[in-house]
Design a protein around this motif. Structure first.
Motif, PDB file in Angstrom:
ATOM      1  N   ASP A   1       1.015   7.146   2.941  1.00  0.00           N
ATOM      2  CA  ASP A   1       2.303   7.863   2.894  1.00  0.00           C
ATOM      3  C   ASP A   1       3.048   7.359   4.188  1.00  0.00           C
ATOM      4  O   ASP A   1       2.551   7.842   5.413  1.00  0.00           O
ATOM      5  CB  ASP A   1       2.181   9.313   2.976  1.00  0.00           C
ATOM      6  N   MET A   2       4.078   6.261   4.341  1.00  0.00           N
ATOM      7  CA  MET A   2       4.849   5.876   5.270  1.00  0.00           C
ATOM      8  C   MET A   2       5.902   6.924   5.786  1.00  0.00           C
ATOM      9  O   MET A   2       5.816   6.945   7.003  1.00  0.00           O
ATOM     10  CB  MET A   2       5.739   4.787   4.765  1.00  0.00           C
TER      11      MET A   2
ATOM     12  N   PHE B   1       1.655   5.666  10.962  1.00  0.00           N
ATOM     13  CA  PHE B   1       0.506   5.463  12.082  1.00  0.00           C
ATOM     14  C   PHE B   1      -0.487   6.078  11.725  1.00  0.00           C
ATOM     15  O   PHE B   1      -1.738   5.942  12.512  1.00  0.00           O
ATOM     16  CB  PHE B   1       0.866   5.643  13.314  1.00  0.00           C
ATOM     17  N   ASP B   2      -0.672   7.244  10.898  1.00  0.00           N
ATOM     18  CA  ASP B   2      -1.603   8.284  11.187  1.00  0.00           C
ATOM     19  C   ASP B   2      -2.786   8.181  10.020  1.00  0.00           C
ATOM     20  O   ASP B   2      -3.628   9.118  10.041  1.00  0.00           O
ATOM     21  CB  ASP B   2      -0.946   9.608  10.968  1.00  0.00           C
TER      22      ASP B   2
ATOM     23  N   GLU C   1      -3.370   2.744   7.954  1.00  0.00           N
ATOM     24  CA  GLU C   1      -2.334   2.396   8.968  1.00  0.00           C
ATOM     25  C   GLU C   1      -2.719   1.901  10.212  1.00  0.00           C
ATOM     26  O   GLU C   1      -1.955   1.136  11.036  1.00  0.00           O
ATOM     27  CB  GLU C   1      -1.472   3.644   8.948  1.00  0.00           C
ATOM     28  N   LYS C   2      -3.926   2.732  10.631  1.00  0.00           N
ATOM     29  CA  LYS C   2      -4.481   2.065  11.962  1.00  0.00           C
ATOM     30  C   LYS C   2      -5.052   0.624  11.927  1.00  0.00           C
ATOM     31  O   LYS C   2      -4.955  -0.043  12.662  1.00  0.00           O
ATOM     32  CB  LYS C   2      -5.443   3.239  12.521  1.00  0.00           C
TER      33      LYS C   2
ATOM     34  N   ILE D   1       0.945  -1.280   0.026  1.00  0.00           N
ATOM     35  CA  ILE D   1       0.001  -0.096  -0.018  1.00  0.00           C
ATOM     36  C   ILE D   1       0.901   1.229   0.072  1.00  0.00           C
ATOM     37  O   ILE D   1       0.480   2.293  -0.637  1.00  0.00           O
ATOM     38  CB  ILE D   1      -0.881   0.125   1.168  1.00  0.00           C
ATOM     39  N   TRP D   2       1.904   1.277   0.633  1.00  0.00           N
ATOM     40  CA  TRP D   2       2.917   2.432   0.762  1.00  0.00           C
ATOM     41  C   TRP D   2       3.401   2.662  -0.524  1.00  0.00           C
ATOM     42  O   TRP D   2       3.670   3.615  -0.969  1.00  0.00           O
ATOM     43  CB  TRP D   2       4.019   2.165   1.805  1.00  0.00           C
ATOM     44  N   GLN D   3       4.147   1.326  -1.042  1.00  0.00           N
ATOM     45  CA  GLN D   3       4.648   1.508  -2.185  1.00  0.00           C
ATOM     46  C   GLN D   3       4.076   1.983  -3.404  1.00  0.00           C
ATOM     47  O   GLN D   3       4.530   2.708  -4.258  1.00  0.00           O
ATOM     48  CB  GLN D   3       5.589   0.099  -2.775  1.00  0.00           C
TER      49      GLN D   3
END
Lengths: 498, 498, 498
Positions: A429-430, A435-436, A440-441, A422-424
């Motif tokens: 946005d990692m 965490f935000d 990510e939660k 998902i980040w890639q």
């Protein structure tokens, strides 16, 4: 006739215990002065103290106790403290020069916040052990870790809704003091003084202490020491009974991130405790398995000095709570061998992040205890188990526990693989903060709640509910599925948008 | 010899307490007739009553008690009731003309449902105070509020899946009686009579009472009075010990909307209670801080008459439970100053909605207590705190609490802003019912569960778990993020569909 | 003088109870040999046993008790067992030929796992009843059911993330033993022997037992018998007090799928228990309503022999726990009349699935008890209620309960209709496994958590929180809405993709 005598003695003992009118022990002159006012204005804590061991025995008498029953570990308690019970002045006037904010009060140099270094006057071994405890370092273990500061921000940060996005601003001190730092401990600081009008003595000057009140386990005190003994040894009763019952630990260990109390309460051990503890002896030192208690509480497994009915030591007392713990099952992000150093902010994983494992799950081995030390701690823990369980029982239980560590770590590796994808793909946005965002939660839920709960359930032999349906494997699997579901949907929608 | 006497007395006291064979007090003729049958057919409640204070003292004896220990507040108890203990007939034949459904039974005019106005015969002050309690009005505070009726419908309504949509039909009376109105109280109504065949007296006629059984705090009784004293003073023991222990409050205050018990149980106060209460005196009136108990229960902070060890009154007894509460932290939709009038159905916000705040968070100030009254209530509450805590401790705790009210209200303002955007864009329908769609429930989660839980954790000094990870700020933030995530996705999909 | 005597007797009783130094009863020669070593190496369980009834009375003495107080139900206890208390050897050397894995140990043929058939030597009626209990069959009721094996796989299966999908592999034995089979019971099997070096006797050979340790209710034992009496009658105290307190049931009945303990603890009955049980008599047999206890625990309603204060039997003791239960409210997928046969793996619904209802909610009636039997069980249960509640109270409560069964079943019919539409449109795959995708877990949430919790709240008269906001109707409605929301969104996205 002997029987008659017993009847009388028991009658009197019962009467004294219920009524509590036994004559109070004489206190030092300084403490007597404290009590003159404070018995009137703070009768609750004065009464707590009156009923405490501190009020009923002098250090000299405590030192005279031989063997395992001795409760003070310091060999050299200052002469001037030995002959009065440990009252207000004995603690609150100790080491006046060492504490910022010491103030003149009725002719005495007083400090409000009693620290572990004060307690060490009589309890030096416990204070020394505790200083090597992760808990003593709980403030900086959180505050000096860049990633954990981002995690905090994503939870208790002040939020703003701007341009269709939720953005975070740092939490204020009041919020911080009652969230993470409530348990981890605040950093105390004297910021000035103020004059208050008091009922009994008119206007008096007191220090203003930032971060107060707080009793967190890693509180940074005004003498620079770390921790608060009152976190577990509740002021001003300092009751060993209370510290040994599981409700003390529950104060910080009940949420889904670290559901130790909930799991214990649903375990066979917790059942025995809940049903039978009214007839246990919580005050006995040492604590005898089978005679004083018939199932462990938190303290029995992790802290207390245990002996068997032959008075042989089964477990040494420790206030470095991970002495009996090979594994740290509170996943960050994965379960891992315990850190060597109580200051975990120094740890770096292979990717340079301040975490005990990489995001792939590789251990930051140079910062963690090795196999040999893990073996020692396992044997230390199992020594207690073997007093009620055969060796095949204990072996089987431990094998399942280590299996669960491996399995939950494997599940988190999948959650993290999905998250990385998902980040890639730029769907989250990692770099700014891992965490935000909502997705990510969901990832955080997986490791901080469900993998943790599953491991606690395994560790305490409570596989049933907390290992399956109550924040356990069911929810862990569900979180993985929902993460992947979200990923696939976002990709489809993005494709449609092109 | 004196000692020997003590031994004997204590022995006998213990024996009596354990065995309970002490001779029963003679009852009125009417009650004796009740007992003739009901001791056989309902031995459980008869035994409860036998062990109760009501069975062991007459109103005359109760009136003779001087000072703070007096438990009856009425000055003029009817002469004919003064000389027998308060038995079956004393309550169930009181004011027969006032109760709908009073029926002839074995020669007596009996009513099934004893009401606060019956109890007021001896406990007039408590009944009077309670009538000014929000709780006494809990039925209409829910039922006479249009918006809250929509909220109810969206929870316990009978659902139908039609044309791909879930639609709601009103819940039936059985469902209503065991959901919201279980705690709020049902509206009782006599709908007829029925003949039942009884074991001991053959066929007898009884009234049929709609809404029965119920012991909710705002029950609308058959004499028109509001409330059920038995909600807290469990029939037929009416034990002050039970009312003072936190399990009574837990009956209605444990869910995520109002998790008072869970938060208390994880707080320092709850820890002290759980570990030490077995040696407290829960029956003492007045209740002495430090001597009878060493940490507050729900009743201590909110209701009971408290004195210090010098017998000075610390807190007056109140049965208007918000006497010591400036803030109503149970957010609807926001936390706000307490309503002035116990009937909250009269409140209108600036937009004409029956809510104590607008959806933006502005207080409906003309219906709420003012700053001055808030200050009075704060001081009333803090009076108890100061018996164990210094003033800087209390001030610090309160400052954090009010900070948390502001911060959680700010978070809910964001949640509501997102929700309004969703409504305005037609992605959900506010007008029909603002609570009945999936995304609207997410919004409800934010204010009714997570903001509330965060505030309860703050109020009771239990910041650790419930303030962060257990329905606290973590989940509050998560709900906001998921709402916005949903909004953005729906917009993208809608755009793609064009 | 008589009073003086009482003082002495009471004093001595208190002294004995507290101190426990009363002389131990002589044990059999074999047990004495066991104790020679095991009192040293397992002092915890030896002490538990020493304090147990088993150590304090011989079967002969137990048989001599007349009437309802008699605790052994077998009429013919072997002569050789009658004259010693029930010690280590009495149980662990019983029926040596019947147990796989019996091994020679210090000259005796010992088996590790004591089974219900061993216990039946003295407690034959209880063992017989228990064998007809669903619980005794809990292993196969799960393991021999194809659909439930799929459900298990979707929870505790080892997961792999492959080609963008999460796929499941069977859980290993360690995982299975600490998840579903922790409560349901494992299947024990001797796989070999091993030599262990022991502290007191050097090298000794022991059997290796797969599936050990376990105390699940349906454990498949090494003698082929089913169940573990120790699941509830915790070894080695076998305390009736513990079995009668609710914490024993909590070990398996606390999660959201079957939240019996949580609901009970928040009910009026749970309140009375929590506040007052310290003065109840949990050891009395029979158990007298009103005198020994004043509100039911789990055991009181479901298992124990209850009498009224006239010593009349109110409820017969049963160890077939559904004797008093017409409805099985633990929905699979719907609540339904209880199965006739304790082996539920034989059930087939109208569509041939191994479920007690069809996915539409139709009962698999030929496998379930009929109306008449339901009526008998209802009356059996209500007999206890009527000792404290009037008949209109009990009738009203039951009417609401059956209404809730209907309403929650109707809600689940909607959830399932949505789910079927999703399956039919190919948005999820029912055939492979109806439980293993994200949306299927949402459906599972609805019936396994929220409908179940709602029903438990109704059954135990705790409508307030668990019936509404704590995994109750609020979350049930929310799950339905979110399922439909997901369905509509997926359809839109799919349409856009065309």
């Amino acid at each position: 006739m002997k029987n008659a005598l017993f009847g009388l003695i028991v009658g009197l003992l019962v009467w004294n215990a219920v009524d509590g009118r036994a004559a109070d022990m004489p206190v030092s002159e300084a403490t007597a002065e404290c009590l003159d006012c404070h018995a009137l204005i703070n009768p609750g804590i004065v009464k707590d103290w009156r009923n405490s061991r501190h009020a009923k025995i002098t250090p000299k008498q405590a030192l005279a106790v031989d063997g395992l029953a001795r409760k003070v570990s310091s060999k050299n308690i200052p002469e001037n403290l030995q002959n009065s019970p440990v009252g207000c002045a004995e603690c609150h006037t100790l080491r006046p020069g060492a504490h910022a904010g010491t103030f003149e009060h009725n002719g005495y140099d007083i400090h409000v916040v009693v620290s572990p270094k004060d307690c060490a006057t009589c309890h030096s071994t416990e204070a020394e052990q505790y200083s090597k405890n992760l808990m003593a370092n709980a403030y900086d273990n959180l505050d000096a870790n860049k990633l954990f500061r981002k995690l905090q921000l994503s939870i208790n940060g002040r939020k703003e809704f701007k341009d269709g996005k939720i953005i975070y601003h740092p939490a204020n001190d009041d919020t911080k003091a009652e969230t993470c730092y409530y348990c981890h401990g605040t950093k105390l600081k004297v910021t000035g003084t103020e004059v208050r009008d008091t009922d009994l003595a008119g206007e008096l000057e007191f220090p203003i202490i930032e971060g107060w009140p707080n009793q967190g386990v890693g509180r940074v005190n005004l003498d620079g020491s770390l921790g608060s003994c009152a976190a577990c040894h509740t002021r001003h009763a300092f009751s060993i009974e209370m510290a040994r019952k599981p409700y003390t630990c529950k104060e910080c260990h009940v949420g889904p991130d670290v559901p130790a109390f909930k799991v214990y309460a649903a375990s066979k051990h917790g059942n025995i405790y809940s049903a039978m503890n009214k007839s246990w002896d919580f005050g006995a030192v040492p604590w005898t398995i089978g005679r004083d208690f018939t199932a462990p509480t938190c303290a029995a497994c992790h802290i207390s000095l245990l002996v068997n009915t032959d008075e042989e030591v089964v477990s040494e007392r420790t206030h470095r709570m991970n002495n009996r713990l090979p594994w740290r099952i509170f996943g960050l992000v994965y379960a891992h061998p315990h850190p060597q150093d109580p200051d975990t902010s120094i740890i770096r994983n292979k990717d340079g992040q301040p975490l005990p494992t990489s995001l792939d799950g590789d251990f930051a081995a140079q910062y963690l205890i090795d196999e040999k030390e893990m073996g020692v701690r396992r044997i230390t823990m199992q020594a207690a188990c073997l007093n009620c369980h055969g060796s095949s029982w204990v072996k089987g239980q431990w094998q399942r526990f280590e299996n669960t560590i491996r399995q939950t770590n494997a599940d988190i590796a999948i959650a993290t693989a999905i998250m990385r994808d998902i980040w890639q793909k730029g769907l989250a946005d990692m770099d700014a903060n891992p965490f935000d965002e909502a997705i990510e939660k969901k990832w955080t839920d997986a490791w901080q709640f469900y993998a943790n709960t599953t491991r606690f359930a395994s560790a305490m032999g409570c596989g049933g509910d907390y290992g399956v349906y109550a924040d356990g494997r069911y929810q862990l699997t569900q979180a993985l599925l929902e993460m992947n579901d979200w990923r696939l949907l976002q990709e489809k929608v993005a494709a449609n948008s092109k």
